[in-house]
Write an enzyme that holds these catalytic residues in place. Structure first.
Site: not given
Ligand code: UDP
Length: 313
Positions: A35-36, A72, A113, A146, A160
């Site tokens: 999508t970038g 992100l 993010a 999502y 973690y």
């Protein structure tokens, strides 16, 4: 510092890279361009302090020796992630796992993010949303790839932290807008601006009484940097967004006014499993990070409209 930004060619990622490079850091952006867009980084390419790698964090090695990793990478608009649900789940699960391993091996600070979507559709008593709310999410609904992807990403980040001692923090990003949003990503602001500029009907879903609270992107990335580097943020979760809550119909009329458009505002069938109200409680970010959004809605929208006009000229 040597900093890795995953999703660096995305809307928010590209603004973050710009801010970090401007602060004097050595920045590497990775993105698989699902999508970038490369064009989001046009102004940074060729600078000594900046490198771009086209890579997929679910399977490709992305360097070593990082001092900080901002994760992100993920489709983020409802249209974007519903088009690529499996990739969305994988980048948030497998991708986050790989990056946490890398952070652990490098001794890097890590920022996930995450999203206000982890809260799902909150009941009225959970409005505005605080970091302590656990969420109301349909695990098999239209947004689940999502929402559950981000919830898994948060869970593995917390694990973690606990098991490997990674210096990690989680940021839940609420609706954000500004230049470089993709015109066709289906989100409210690029859709309404594009419709208004082309003289097409502005399509409000449902009766437009649902609310969103929109944060201007440069304010948001300033918050991401503060969440990563302020003392005492290890292990913390922060909401970042603008508490200025408005109805969707109001955004439609405001954009019509600011563009000088004569587009009609029309009401179309509601979106499936619409989220009725969303507004962040940012008390924690204000107190711990000294952060709050500063760009008023009209000003941010005017800048965004100007960018869309220039981009389509
Ligand atoms: N929306 C709308 N018309 C559009 C696009 C979005 O009315 O063409 C509404 C949508 O129903 C939602 C809000 O705008 O209430 C924000 O939608 P967006 O897709 O930007 O993100 P969300 O906050 O739902 O993840």
């Amino acid at each position: 510092m040597r900093i890795l930004v995953t999703g660096g060619a995305g809307f928010i990622g590209s603004h973050l890279c710009e801010l970090l490079a401007g602060l004097g850091h050595q920045v590497t952006a990775v993105d698989n361009l699902v999508t970038g867009r490369r064009s989001n980084l046009g102004h940074l390419v060729g600078k000594d302090s900046f490198t771009f790698w086209e890579a997929d964090v679910t399977q490709d090695a992305v360097g070593e020796g990082w001092e900080a990793i901002f994760h992100l990478a993920s489709p983020a608009s409802p249209v974007g992630y519903q088009r690529k649900p499996i990739e969305t789940l994988l980048v948030n699960s497998l991708g986050t796992y790989h990056l946490l391993d890398l952070a652990s091996a490098s001794g890097a600070q890590f920022l996930l993010a995450s999203s206000s979507e982890v809260y799902g559709d909150p009941p009225p008593q959970e409005h505005p949303q605080r970091e302590t709310y656990w969420g109301n999410v349909n695990p098999v609904g239209p947004r689940s790839c999502y929402d559950e992807g981000k919830r898994f990403a948060e869970a593995i980040t917390a694990s973690y932290l606990k098991e490997r001692g990674v210096d990690a923090r989680i940021v839940r990003i609420f609706n954000t807008y500004g230049p470089r949003m993709a015109e066709d990503d289906g989100r409210i602001i690029p859709t309404f601006i594009s419709q208004a500029l082309h003289g097409e009907p502005i399509t409000v879903y449902g009766d437009g009484s649902q609310t969103r609270s929109l944060c201007y992107v440069t304010n948001l990335v300033d918050g991401l940097v503060k969440a990563m580097f302020s003392p005492g943020t290890r292990g913390e979760v922060f909401n970042l967004g603008n508490p200025d809550e408005r109805r969707v119909a109001e955004y439609a009329h405001l954009i019509r006014e600011l563009t000088g458009s004569s587009s009609p505002v029309i009401y179309t069938p509601p979106r499936e499993e619409e989220i009725a109200r969303r507004r962040p409680d940012i008390t924690k970010a204000e107190a711990r990070l000294g952060w709050r959004p500063t760009t008023p809605l009209r000003e941010g929208l005017a800048k965004t409209i100007e960018w869309f006009r220039e981009a389509s000229a």
